[in-house]
Write a protein that holds these residues in place. Structure first.
Motif, PDB file in Angstrom:
ATOM      1  N   GLN A 132      22.274 -32.510   6.005  1.00 51.18           N
ATOM      2  CA  GLN A 132      21.802 -31.407   5.626  1.00 51.18           C
ATOM      3  C   GLN A 132      21.535 -31.413   3.818  1.00 51.18           C
ATOM      4  N   LEU A 133      22.448 -32.249   3.484  1.00 53.27           N
ATOM      5  CA  LEU A 133      22.431 -32.464   1.989  1.00 53.27           C
ATOM      6  C   LEU A 133      21.392 -33.189   1.528  1.00 53.27           C
ATOM      7  N   ASN A 134      21.162 -34.311   2.365  1.00 50.35           N
ATOM      8  CA  ASN A 134      20.090 -35.290   2.222  1.00 50.35           C
ATOM      9  C   ASN A 134      18.759 -34.754   2.345  1.00 50.35           C
ATOM     10  N   ARG A 135      18.464 -33.953   3.294  1.00 50.18           N
ATOM     11  CA  ARG A 135      17.339 -32.967   3.428  1.00 50.18           C
ATOM     12  C   ARG A 135      17.097 -32.076   2.280  1.00 50.18           C
ATOM     13  N   LYS A 136      18.282 -31.540   1.740  1.00 50.37           N
ATOM     14  CA  LYS A 136      18.013 -30.580   0.595  1.00 50.37           C
ATOM     15  C   LYS A 136      17.239 -31.421  -0.586  1.00 50.37           C
ATOM     16  N   LYS A 137      18.013 -32.482  -0.780  1.00 47.17           N
ATOM     17  CA  LYS A 137      17.475 -33.614  -1.850  1.00 47.17           C
ATOM     18  C   LYS A 137      16.187 -33.868  -1.726  1.00 47.17           C
TER      19      LYS A 137
ATOM     20  N   ALA B  16      10.341 -25.121   5.186  1.00 44.57           N
ATOM     21  CA  ALA B  16      10.082 -23.700   5.274  1.00 44.57           C
ATOM     22  C   ALA B  16      10.463 -22.646   4.318  1.00 44.57           C
ATOM     23  N   LYS B  17      11.827 -23.208   3.862  1.00 45.49           N
ATOM     24  CA  LYS B  17      12.539 -22.156   3.061  1.00 45.49           C
ATOM     25  C   LYS B  17      11.950 -22.079   1.624  1.00 45.49           C
ATOM     26  N   LYS B  18      11.236 -23.173   1.360  1.00 46.45           N
ATOM     27  CA  LYS B  18      10.506 -23.240   0.064  1.00 46.45           C
ATOM     28  C   LYS B  18       8.964 -23.108  -0.077  1.00 46.45           C
ATOM     29  N   THR B  19       8.489 -23.051   1.106  1.00 42.81           N
ATOM     30  CA  THR B  19       6.906 -22.965   1.100  1.00 42.81           C
ATOM     31  C   THR B  19       6.293 -21.926   1.999  1.00 42.81           C
ATOM     32  N   LYS B  20       5.121 -21.640   2.002  1.00 41.36           N
ATOM     33  CA  LYS B  20       4.395 -20.654   2.812  1.00 41.36           C
ATOM     34  C   LYS B  20       4.377 -20.824   4.259  1.00 41.36           C
ATOM     35  N   LYS B  21       4.092 -22.234   4.695  1.00 41.49           N
ATOM     36  CA  LYS B  21       3.929 -22.012   6.249  1.00 41.49           C
ATOM     37  C   LYS B  21       4.260 -23.694   6.528  1.00 41.49           C
ATOM     38  N   VAL B  22       5.027 -23.881   7.485  1.00 39.17           N
ATOM     39  CA  VAL B  22       5.168 -25.154   8.158  1.00 39.17           C
ATOM     40  C   VAL B  22       4.934 -25.071   9.521  1.00 39.17           C
ATOM     41  N   VAL B  23       4.091 -26.093   9.945  1.00 44.17           N
ATOM     42  CA  VAL B  23       3.832 -26.212  11.387  1.00 44.17           C
ATOM     43  C   VAL B  23       4.334 -27.531  11.781  1.00 44.17           C
TER      44      VAL B  23
ATOM     45  N   GLY C  54      12.065 -46.960   4.560  1.00 44.68           N
ATOM     46  CA  GLY C  54      10.873 -47.016   3.469  1.00 44.68           C
ATOM     47  C   GLY C  54      10.388 -45.752   3.625  1.00 44.68           C
ATOM     48  N   GLU C  55      10.224 -45.109   2.370  1.00 43.23           N
ATOM     49  CA  GLU C  55       9.390 -43.827   2.055  1.00 43.23           C
ATOM     50  C   GLU C  55       8.010 -43.914   1.314  1.00 43.23           C
ATOM     51  N   LEU C  56       7.033 -43.639   2.071  1.00 42.14           N
ATOM     52  CA  LEU C  56       5.615 -43.602   1.234  1.00 42.14           C
ATOM     53  C   LEU C  56       5.126 -42.376   1.053  1.00 42.14           C
ATOM     54  N   ILE C  57       4.803 -42.162  -0.294  1.00 41.08           N
ATOM     55  CA  ILE C  57       4.000 -40.796  -0.704  1.00 41.08           C
ATOM     56  C   ILE C  57       2.739 -41.243  -1.293  1.00 41.08           C
ATOM     57  N   TRP C  58       1.751 -40.582  -0.854  1.00 43.11           N
ATOM     58  CA  TRP C  58       0.455 -40.706  -1.571  1.00 43.11           C
ATOM     59  C   TRP C  58      -0.358 -39.383  -1.432  1.00 43.11           C
ATOM     60  N   LYS C  59      -1.434 -39.306  -2.702  1.00 49.54           N
ATOM     61  CA  LYS C  59      -2.136 -38.205  -2.771  1.00 49.54           C
ATOM     62  C   LYS C  59      -3.578 -38.610  -2.068  1.00 49.54           C
TER      63      LYS C  59
ATOM     64  N   VAL D 185      13.719 -32.363  -0.034  1.00 54.72           N
ATOM     65  CA  VAL D 185      12.802 -31.271  -0.379  1.00 54.72           C
ATOM     66  C   VAL D 185      12.669 -30.915  -2.063  1.00 54.72           C
ATOM     67  N   GLN D 186      14.029 -31.097  -2.508  1.00 51.98           N
ATOM     68  CA  GLN D 186      13.937 -30.696  -3.774  1.00 51.98           C
ATOM     69  C   GLN D 186      13.064 -31.677  -4.846  1.00 51.98           C
ATOM     70  N   ALA D 187      13.144 -32.897  -4.335  1.00 53.52           N
ATOM     71  CA  ALA D 187      12.539 -34.000  -4.876  1.00 53.52           C
ATOM     72  C   ALA D 187      10.831 -33.706  -4.703  1.00 53.52           C
ATOM     73  N   LEU D 188      10.384 -33.257  -3.621  1.00 52.85           N
ATOM     74  CA  LEU D 188       8.991 -32.892  -3.483  1.00 52.85           C
ATOM     75  C   LEU D 188       8.591 -31.744  -4.363  1.00 52.85           C
ATOM     76  N   ILE D 189       9.617 -30.978  -4.492  1.00 54.30           N
ATOM     77  CA  ILE D 189       9.255 -29.678  -5.474  1.00 54.30           C
ATOM     78  C   ILE D 189       9.123 -30.357  -6.733  1.00 54.30           C
ATOM     79  N   ASP D 190      10.179 -31.010  -7.433  1.00 59.06           N
ATOM     80  CA  ASP D 190      10.376 -31.474  -8.712  1.00 59.06           C
ATOM     81  C   ASP D 190       9.003 -32.474  -8.945  1.00 59.06           C
ATOM     82  N   GLN D 191       8.466 -33.099  -8.006  1.00 66.10           N
ATOM     83  CA  GLN D 191       7.368 -33.896  -8.246  1.00 66.10           C
ATOM     84  C   GLN D 191       5.778 -33.323  -8.135  1.00 66.10           C
TER      85      GLN D 191
END
Length: 267
Positions: A43-48, A80-87, A260-265, A50-56
């Motif tokens: 749970q703590l790992n997921r919160k971190k 979903a706790k931090k956004t408009k909608k999750v599918v 490994g984690e990849l994030i791209w725009k 999600v917060q990293a996605l918000i901070d970025q």
């Protein structure tokens, strides 16, 4: 040699010798997976994350998110706790039952869970963020490209880069099978994105993960993971070995792993 898109596509397809888990396998794993994903550390790992996605500034309160292979839904719920909608989508009905229950327990009204595999998934609109977190659903180039097509903002994809289990290696040996170490699809995805002019952020997370099962459950899980359900002789070899190493009717497996984690725009 010119390392173009087609080169890495062919390399990915030819190198992936790993059998993808079946619906039956994930239905069987649903209860155990849901419990292991509900630990305090998870749970703590997921919160971190999600917060990293918000901070970025990748997500905000108005973001819509697609979660491919959402499993029992804990990551979708946290998002979903931090956004408009999750599918979220998954091909395991049992996983989705847990996902719906987890969303309801959190009092969420902005999450939707769809029973589908990635090949047959259709939705009427794109999303601000499309994620495939440790999901086996993305196992060929076409799956990656579909993921990108559904994004009007960012994509997030994570997978094991390295994963080794001495117990699993022993079980493969006992059943006269070759132990195939973790298939590294991240290498091909990273290079494919580069050939398309997309430059993802790549990070790693290293650690040791322990899986703990009652002996009876372990017998069922490992016979499925090694695909020997149809071979009584091979299944018996697994059962006998697990009985020999069990401590107080419990099996503990230690996995050395690197994610490994990849994030791209999207361009």
């Amino acid at each position: 040699m010119h390392l173009n898109t087609e080169y890495f596509e062919e390399l990915w397809l030819s190198d992936n010798q790993k059998k993808e888990p079946t619906v039956e396998f994930w239905d069987f794993r649903a209860e155990e997976y849901n419990l292991s994903s509900a630990t305090a550390d998870a749970q703590l790992n997921r919160k971190k994350k999600v917060q990293a996605l918000i901070d970025q500034e990748i997500i905000n309160a108005e973001s819509t998110i697609l979660d491919i292979g959402c499993g029992s839904g804990q990551f979708a719920v946290e998002l979903a706790k931090k956004t408009k909608k999750v599918v979220g989508l998954d091909f395991s009905e049992k996983m989705l039952r847990y996902a719906s229950a987890n969303a309801a327990a959190a009092g969420l009204k902005n999450s939707e869970f769809i029973h589908s595999d990635w090949d047959h998934f259709h939705y009427t609109e794109p999303f601000d963020l499309v994620i495939a977190s440790m999901s086996p659903a993305i196992h060929k180039p076409d799956h990656l490209y579909k993921m990108m097509e559904y994004s009007r903002g960012y994509c997030y994809l994570s997978s094991f880069v390295e994963r080794h289990s001495s117990l699993k290696e022993k079980l493969y040996h006992l059943t006269d099978q070759n132990y195939v170490r973790q298939f590294n699809k991240m290498n091909y995805i990273f290079n494919l994105l580069w050939t398309k002019g997309v430059f993802p952020e790549l990070t790693y997370e290293t650690g040791i993960h322990k899986r703990i099962f009652p002996l009876a459950k372990a017998k069922e899980i490992y016979t499925r993971e090694l695909s020997v359900l149809e071979s009584p002789e091979q299944a018996n070899c697994i059962h006998q070995y697990l009985e020999a190493i069990a401590e107080n009717e419990v099996i503990t497996e230690s996995l050395q792993q690197r994610k490994g984690e990849l994030i791209w725009k999207e361009p």
